[in-house]
Design a protein around this motif. Sequence first.
Motif, PDB file in Angstrom:
ATOM      1  N   ASP A  36       5.554  40.149 -14.591  1.00  0.00           N
ATOM      2  CA  ASP A  36       5.959  39.115 -15.641  1.00  0.00           C
ATOM      3  C   ASP A  36       6.293  39.460 -17.001  1.00  0.00           C
ATOM      4  O   ASP A  36       6.150  40.692 -17.216  1.00  0.00           O
ATOM      5  CB  ASP A  36       4.205  38.581 -15.900  1.00  0.00           C
ATOM      6  CG  ASP A  36       4.000  37.183 -16.301  1.00  0.00           C
ATOM      7  OD1 ASP A  36       4.515  36.619 -17.156  1.00  0.00           O
ATOM      8  OD2 ASP A  36       3.583  36.270 -15.515  1.00  0.00           O
ATOM      9  N   ALA A  59       8.440  42.597 -17.428  1.00  0.00           N
ATOM     10  CA  ALA A  59       9.906  42.394 -17.569  1.00  0.00           C
ATOM     11  C   ALA A  59      10.141  40.856 -17.729  1.00  0.00           C
ATOM     12  O   ALA A  59       9.490  40.007 -17.300  1.00  0.00           O
ATOM     13  CB  ALA A  59      10.447  42.766 -16.091  1.00  0.00           C
ATOM     14  N   SER A  62      14.560  36.300 -16.771  1.00  0.00           N
ATOM     15  CA  SER A  62      15.440  35.187 -17.136  1.00  0.00           C
ATOM     16  C   SER A  62      16.971  35.644 -17.306  1.00  0.00           C
ATOM     17  O   SER A  62      17.767  34.749 -17.612  1.00  0.00           O
ATOM     18  CB  SER A  62      15.145  34.550 -18.430  1.00  0.00           C
ATOM     19  OG  SER A  62      15.253  35.557 -19.555  1.00  0.00           O
ATOM     20  N   PRO A 182       3.547  23.261  -3.939  1.00  0.00           N
ATOM     21  CA  PRO A 182       2.344  22.973  -4.293  1.00  0.00           C
ATOM     22  C   PRO A 182       2.423  21.795  -5.056  1.00  0.00           C
ATOM     23  O   PRO A 182       3.472  21.282  -5.566  1.00  0.00           O
ATOM     24  CB  PRO A 182       1.938  24.234  -5.146  1.00  0.00           C
ATOM     25  CG  PRO A 182       3.032  25.339  -5.262  1.00  0.00           C
ATOM     26  CD  PRO A 182       4.147  24.681  -4.679  1.00  0.00           C
TER      27      PRO A 182
HETATM   28  N1  NAD Z   1       0.495  24.486 -11.505  1.00  0.00           N
HETATM   29  C1  NAD Z   1       1.024  23.613 -10.601  1.00  0.00           C
HETATM   30  O1  NAD Z   1       0.340  22.523 -10.547  1.00  0.00           O
HETATM   31  C2  NAD Z   1       2.341  23.914  -9.950  1.00  0.00           C
HETATM   32  C3  NAD Z   1       2.798  23.047  -9.240  1.00  0.00           C
HETATM   33  C4  NAD Z   1       4.050  23.240  -8.465  1.00  0.00           C
HETATM   34  C5  NAD Z   1       4.714  24.443  -8.512  1.00  0.00           C
HETATM   35  N2  NAD Z   1       4.299  25.108  -9.603  1.00  0.00           N
HETATM   36  C6  NAD Z   1       5.088  26.481  -9.655  1.00  0.00           C
HETATM   37  O2  NAD Z   1       4.326  27.481  -9.474  1.00  0.00           O
HETATM   38  C7  NAD Z   1       4.818  28.594 -10.021  1.00  0.00           C
HETATM   39  C8  NAD Z   1       3.552  29.271 -11.123  1.00  0.00           C
HETATM   40  O3  NAD Z   1       3.142  28.295 -11.925  1.00  0.00           O
HETATM   41  P1  NAD Z   1       1.720  28.282 -12.580  1.00  0.00           P
HETATM   42  O4  NAD Z   1       1.169  26.917 -12.727  1.00  0.00           O
HETATM   43  O5  NAD Z   1       1.017  29.556 -11.987  1.00  0.00           O
HETATM   44  O6  NAD Z   1       2.298  28.496 -14.185  1.00  0.00           O
HETATM   45  P2  NAD Z   1       1.748  29.550 -15.304  1.00  0.00           P
HETATM   46  O7  NAD Z   1       2.366  29.209 -16.449  1.00  0.00           O
HETATM   47  O8  NAD Z   1       0.375  29.773 -15.269  1.00  0.00           O
HETATM   48  O9  NAD Z   1       2.419  30.987 -14.724  1.00  0.00           O
HETATM   49  C9  NAD Z   1       3.904  31.096 -14.871  1.00  0.00           C
HETATM   50  C10 NAD Z   1       4.432  32.472 -15.043  1.00  0.00           C
HETATM   51  O10 NAD Z   1       5.488  32.916 -15.022  1.00  0.00           O
HETATM   52  C11 NAD Z   1       5.837  33.641 -16.253  1.00  0.00           C
HETATM   53  N3  NAD Z   1       7.271  33.658 -16.494  1.00  0.00           N
HETATM   54  C12 NAD Z   1       7.862  32.931 -16.894  1.00  0.00           C
HETATM   55  N4  NAD Z   1       9.214  33.239 -17.582  1.00  0.00           N
HETATM   56  C13 NAD Z   1       9.303  34.283 -17.139  1.00  0.00           C
HETATM   57  C14 NAD Z   1      10.417  35.418 -17.372  1.00  0.00           C
HETATM   58  N5  NAD Z   1      11.624  34.933 -18.020  1.00  0.00           N
HETATM   59  N6  NAD Z   1      10.053  36.745 -16.917  1.00  0.00           N
HETATM   60  C15 NAD Z   1       8.906  36.987 -16.326  1.00  0.00           C
HETATM   61  N7  NAD Z   1       7.946  35.936 -16.058  1.00  0.00           N
HETATM   62  C16 NAD Z   1       7.881  34.861 -16.641  1.00  0.00           C
HETATM   63  C17 NAD Z   1       4.928  33.329 -17.284  1.00  0.00           C
HETATM   64  O11 NAD Z   1       4.610  34.259 -18.175  1.00  0.00           O
HETATM   65  C18 NAD Z   1       3.598  33.020 -16.429  1.00  0.00           C
HETATM   66  O12 NAD Z   1       2.790  34.213 -16.289  1.00  0.00           O
HETATM   67  C19 NAD Z   1       5.808  28.189 -11.013  1.00  0.00           C
HETATM   68  O13 NAD Z   1       6.854  28.409 -10.472  1.00  0.00           O
HETATM   69  C20 NAD Z   1       5.467  26.776 -10.713  1.00  0.00           C
HETATM   70  O14 NAD Z   1       6.603  25.822 -11.256  1.00  0.00           O
HETATM   71  C21 NAD Z   1       2.933  24.974 -10.248  1.00  0.00           C
END
Ligand code: NAD
Length: 248
Positions: A36, A59, A62, A182
Amino acid sequence: MELEGRTIIVTGAAGGIGSAIATACARQGGTVIAVDRVEMPPDPSLPAEVGARLSSYPADISTAAGCADLLTSVLARFGVVDGLVNCAGVMRRGSLLDIDEDDWAATFAVNVDAVMHLSRGILPSLIGAGTGSIVNIASQWGLHPAGGHIAYNTSKAAVVSFSQSLARDYGGQGVRVNAVCPGEILTPMLKQKLETSNIAEAVLAESIPLGRLGRPDEVAELTTFLLSDRASFISGAAIEITGAQQVG
Ligand SMILES: NC(=O)c1ccc[n+]([C@@H]2O[C@H](COP(=O)([O-])OP(=O)(O)OC[C@H]3O[C@@H](n4cnc5c(N)ncnc54)[C@H](O)[C@@H]3O)[C@@H](O)[C@H]2O)c1
């Protein structure tokens, strides 16, 4: 302990769903490289032997260089990697005239390009492992787009197609690839969305036939299953985990 002996990279591991996936993989005996932008916070409630299987790898994925540097250091330390979970993601809201090029590029850099760079870099290792599995966390909005999120929806549709294309191209070399889609899962990303759009959690829950939002551990359960040999004939699938919610 169905992931015993497996080494698995999990991106987005400091986030809501990613931390649940990383922890679940370690509970199942996997050695987990938790990637992350920020350190994965230690969970004092975890048994010591589970915590010891989690290595935090800060890390920024992006950029192509960020992904390459990460894989160089992971492969130098761990040798073979058996599994990759692409969970890191960002959401920029807005319809086409509301967003700018930076919103589009920033969304694709993490949600799509990093998935491609990390998959390409790790494929030779996954092929060599013989048990290689990639799980990409897409979204139900990649299958059924919700209004007002054009960059996010389009990026997640790309993740679904990428996963199925990869599954077809590398199934013959023993690599399975699946997309998890999800619905509304209660995480920091969703909480932020609710706050900015002034929607109450209870109101959103009413739109879900199971009557509640999903939990990160429920997505983690599906993901560890897909990584394991129990899912040995599942590849090229896009599996919705939504509580039967219908978008649109
Ligand atoms: N929460 C929901 O309802 C939902 C629904 C559908 C899909 N998703 C997908 O599930 C995944 C996780 O989402 P979440 O809800 O846990 O979100 P979140 O924001 O809690 O977690 C996302 C993580 O990705 C990390 N991240 C972002 N850019 C980064 C980078 N450049 N380098 C390294 N790490 C990076 C962030 O620091 C964060 O910890 C995502 O791909 C999201 O699109 C979530």
